[in-house]
Design a protein around this motif. Structure first.
Motif, PDB file in Angstrom:
ATOM      1  N   GLY A   1       0.777  -1.227   0.000  1.00 29.16           N
ATOM      2  CA  GLY A   1       0.000   0.000   0.000  1.00 29.16           C
ATOM      3  C   GLY A   1       0.815   1.288   0.000  1.00 29.16           C
ATOM      4  N   ARG A   2       2.136   1.179  -0.052  1.00 27.00           N
ATOM      5  CA  ARG A   2       3.009   2.354  -0.054  1.00 27.00           C
ATOM      6  C   ARG A   2       3.950   2.310  -1.246  1.00 27.00           C
ATOM      7  N   PRO A   3       4.357   3.491  -1.749  1.00 27.95           N
ATOM      8  CA  PRO A   3       5.295   3.508  -2.878  1.00 27.95           C
ATOM      9  C   PRO A   3       6.742   3.315  -2.415  1.00 27.95           C
ATOM     10  N   PHE A   4       7.403   2.337  -3.015  1.00 31.57           N
ATOM     11  CA  PHE A   4       8.816   2.074  -2.740  1.00 31.57           C
ATOM     12  C   PHE A   4       9.518   1.832  -4.065  1.00 31.57           C
ATOM     13  N   TYR A   5      10.815   2.087  -4.098  1.00 30.00           N
ATOM     14  CA  TYR A   5      11.592   1.733  -5.279  1.00 30.00           C
ATOM     15  C   TYR A   5      11.824   0.232  -5.249  1.00 30.00           C
ATOM     16  N   VAL A   6      11.655  -0.393  -6.410  1.00 28.16           N
ATOM     17  CA  VAL A   6      11.804  -1.838  -6.559  1.00 28.16           C
ATOM     18  C   VAL A   6      12.673  -2.094  -7.781  1.00 28.16           C
ATOM     19  N   SER A   7      13.623  -2.996  -7.632  1.00 26.69           N
ATOM     20  CA  SER A   7      14.469  -3.415  -8.731  1.00 26.69           C
ATOM     21  C   SER A   7      14.264  -4.908  -8.932  1.00 26.69           C
ATOM     22  N   CYS A   8      14.157  -5.332 -10.173  1.00 27.27           N
ATOM     23  CA  CYS A   8      13.923  -6.743 -10.468  1.00 27.27           C
ATOM     24  C   CYS A   8      15.204  -7.424 -10.938  1.00 27.27           C
ATOM     25  N   LEU A   9      15.333  -8.693 -10.580  1.00 29.10           N
ATOM     26  CA  LEU A   9      16.507  -9.493 -10.942  1.00 29.10           C
ATOM     27  C   LEU A   9      16.073 -10.771 -11.639  1.00 29.10           C
TER      28      LEU A   9
ATOM     29  N   TYR B   1      13.524  -1.323  -1.864  1.00 30.99           N
ATOM     30  CA  TYR B   1      14.420  -0.368  -1.211  1.00 30.99           C
ATOM     31  C   TYR B   1      13.588   0.545  -0.312  1.00 30.99           C
ATOM     32  N   VAL B   2      14.021   0.671   0.925  1.00 30.59           N
ATOM     33  CA  VAL B   2      13.378   1.562   1.889  1.00 30.59           C
ATOM     34  C   VAL B   2      14.416   2.593   2.312  1.00 30.59           C
ATOM     35  N   ASN B   3      14.065   3.853   2.160  1.00 28.91           N
ATOM     36  CA  ASN B   3      14.985   4.949   2.475  1.00 28.91           C
ATOM     37  C   ASN B   3      16.321   4.798   1.761  1.00 28.91           C
ATOM     38  N   GLY B   4      16.259   4.321   0.511  1.00 29.19           N
ATOM     39  CA  GLY B   4      17.453   4.203  -0.311  1.00 29.19           C
ATOM     40  C   GLY B   4      18.298   2.970  -0.069  1.00 29.19           C
ATOM     41  N   ARG B   5      17.868   2.080   0.827  1.00 30.74           N
ATOM     42  CA  ARG B   5      18.638   0.873   1.159  1.00 30.74           C
ATOM     43  C   ARG B   5      17.836  -0.372   0.818  1.00 30.74           C
ATOM     44  N   ALA B   6      18.525  -1.427   0.367  1.00 30.47           N
ATOM     45  CA  ALA B   6      17.856  -2.699   0.089  1.00 30.47           C
ATOM     46  C   ALA B   6      17.282  -3.230   1.394  1.00 30.47           C
ATOM     47  N   ASP B   7      15.990  -3.494   1.387  1.00 29.06           N
ATOM     48  CA  ASP B   7      15.303  -3.900   2.610  1.00 29.06           C
ATOM     49  C   ASP B   7      14.904  -5.366   2.606  1.00 29.06           C
ATOM     50  N   ARG B   8      14.394  -5.851   1.463  1.00 29.04           N
ATOM     51  CA  ARG B   8      13.960  -7.241   1.418  1.00 29.04           C
ATOM     52  C   ARG B   8      13.887  -7.734  -0.026  1.00 29.04           C
ATOM     53  N   VAL B   9      13.850  -9.063  -0.148  1.00 28.07           N
ATOM     54  CA  VAL B   9      13.735  -9.725  -1.438  1.00 28.07           C
ATOM     55  C   VAL B   9      12.351 -10.352  -1.500  1.00 28.07           C
ATOM     56  N   ILE B  10      11.636 -10.081  -2.584  1.00 23.90           N
ATOM     57  CA  ILE B  10      10.318 -10.674  -2.783  1.00 23.90           C
ATOM     58  C   ILE B  10      10.459 -11.798  -3.792  1.00 23.90           C
ATOM     59  N   GLU B  11      10.075 -13.005  -3.380  1.00 23.46           N
ATOM     60  CA  GLU B  11      10.242 -14.170  -4.242  1.00 23.46           C
ATOM     61  C   GLU B  11       9.209 -14.243  -5.348  1.00 23.46           C
ATOM     62  N   ARG B  12       7.994 -13.903  -5.067  1.00 21.76           N
ATOM     63  CA  ARG B  12       6.937 -13.967  -6.089  1.00 21.76           C
ATOM     64  C   ARG B  12       6.789 -12.573  -6.704  1.00 21.76           C
ATOM     65  N   ALA B  13       7.666 -12.289  -7.634  1.00 23.06           N
ATOM     66  CA  ALA B  13       7.779 -10.937  -8.175  1.00 23.06           C
ATOM     67  C   ALA B  13       6.919 -10.708  -9.411  1.00 23.06           C
ATOM     68  N   GLY B  14       6.271 -11.722  -9.929  1.00 25.55           N
ATOM     69  CA  GLY B  14       5.472 -11.690 -11.154  1.00 25.55           C
ATOM     70  C   GLY B  14       4.998 -10.340 -11.640  1.00 25.55           C
ATOM     71  N   GLU B  15       3.869  -9.855 -11.116  1.00 25.76           N
ATOM     72  CA  GLU B  15       3.292  -8.588 -11.574  1.00 25.76           C
ATOM     73  C   GLU B  15       4.207  -7.406 -11.280  1.00 25.76           C
ATOM     74  N   MET B  16       4.898  -7.467 -10.164  1.00 23.45           N
ATOM     75  CA  MET B  16       5.770  -6.362  -9.771  1.00 23.45           C
ATOM     76  C   MET B  16       6.873  -6.128 -10.801  1.00 23.45           C
ATOM     77  N   CYS B  17       7.296  -7.194 -11.478  1.00 25.97           N
ATOM     78  CA  CYS B  17       8.388  -7.084 -12.442  1.00 25.97           C
ATOM     79  C   CYS B  17       7.900  -7.120 -13.892  1.00 25.97           C
ATOM     80  N   ALA B  18       6.591  -7.104 -14.090  1.00 24.45           N
ATOM     81  CA  ALA B  18       6.058  -7.099 -15.451  1.00 24.45           C
ATOM     82  C   ALA B  18       6.554  -5.851 -16.185  1.00 24.45           C
ATOM     83  N   GLY B  19       7.104  -6.044 -17.356  1.00 25.35           N
ATOM     84  CA  GLY B  19       7.573  -4.934 -18.167  1.00 25.35           C
ATOM     85  C   GLY B  19       8.951  -4.410 -17.785  1.00 25.35           C
ATOM     86  N   ALA B  20       9.623  -5.066 -16.854  1.00 26.10           N
ATOM     87  CA  ALA B  20      10.965  -4.620 -16.449  1.00 26.10           C
ATOM     88  C   ALA B  20      11.938  -4.766 -17.619  1.00 26.10           C
TER      89      ALA B  20
END
Length: 140
Positions: free
Chosen positions: A79-87, A108-127
């Motif tokens: 529910g909040r905007p964060f920067y996300v990078s896909c691998l 990334y939270v406050n510019g630092r890598a915070d966690r890895v999301i394993e089920r990245a499907g929709e989040m990484c669509a179009g990356a």
């Protein structure tokens, strides 16, 4: 402890807790003064941050193949905007074999890598991925 001292300690507890949790060490807050999600800073060191979190995320960081990474983009996470990078990468399994390519998202939270999301499907669509050879060169 006397009754007056007990009451004083009970009254002081919320103040002490507020002092502990109120200090953010100068880092941006996740919410602004009105309680709205705060604007997240772009993770300037996202590649080194990604390497650090993947080094601890992978059981064996040696022998990764086919590594590619997309630059961070703003996505809604929880529910909040964060920067996300896909691998994309293919890790070496514990038996030394290689199975299919994996896709993960790093939040990334406050510019630092915070966690890895394993089920990245929709989040990484179009990356848009670019080679990430640093991930392939990791050592223990």
């Amino acid at each position: 402890m006397g009754e007056l001292a007990k009451r004083a300690s009970v009254l002081m507890l919320p103040l002490m807790l507020a002092a502990c949790f109120g200090s953010d060490g100068g880092r941006p807050s996740l919410v602004d003064d009105a309680g709205n999600p705060a604007q997240q800073p772009f993770p300037d060191n996202f590649r080194s941050e990604a390497l650090a979190i993947m080094h601890s995320y992978l059981n064996d960081p040696v022998g990764v193949r086919d590594a590619a990474m997309a630059d961070p983009v703003l996505r809604t996470v929880g529910g909040r905007p964060f920067y996300v990078s896909c691998l994309h990468f293919t890790p070496r399994e514990s038996d030394g074999s290689y199975r299919g390519i994996r896709e993960r998202a790093i939040v990334y939270v406050n510019g630092r890598a915070d966690r890895v999301i394993e089920r990245a499907g929709e989040m990484c669509a179009g990356a848009v991925y670019a080679p990430f050879p640093e991930l392939e060169k990791m050592t223990r």
